[in-house]
Motif scaffolding. Structure first.
Motif: not given
Length: 65
Positions: A10-16, A23-26, A28-38
């Motif tokens: 299962a893909v839990l998250a992808e991080i670029a 910076n890094a962009k998270v 989320w497959p379901d699009g519901s979690r935050r934060p998306t940038w760190f």
């Protein structure tokens, strides 16, 4: 093998990661979690270890240049 939310496939998250802009962009497959940038400290030991692993996976030797 089941592809449930915690299965090995299962893909839990992808991080670029951007080591240049720190910076890094998270994604989320379901699009519901935050934060998306760190923010990333590209000079930290963990970031450098990650960069070396990514280079090795891509077949590049950063220390050879």
């Amino acid at each position: 093998m089941s592809a449930g939310p915690y299965s090995p496939v299962a893909v839990l998250a992808e991080i670029a990661f951007c080591f240049r802009c720190r910076n890094a962009k998270v994604l989320w497959p379901d699009g519901s979690r935050r934060p998306t940038w760190f923010t990333v400290d590209p000079d930290s030991k963990p970031a450098q270890d990650l960069l070396q692993r990514l280079d090795a996976a891509a077949g590049e030797d950063r220390d050879a240049s």
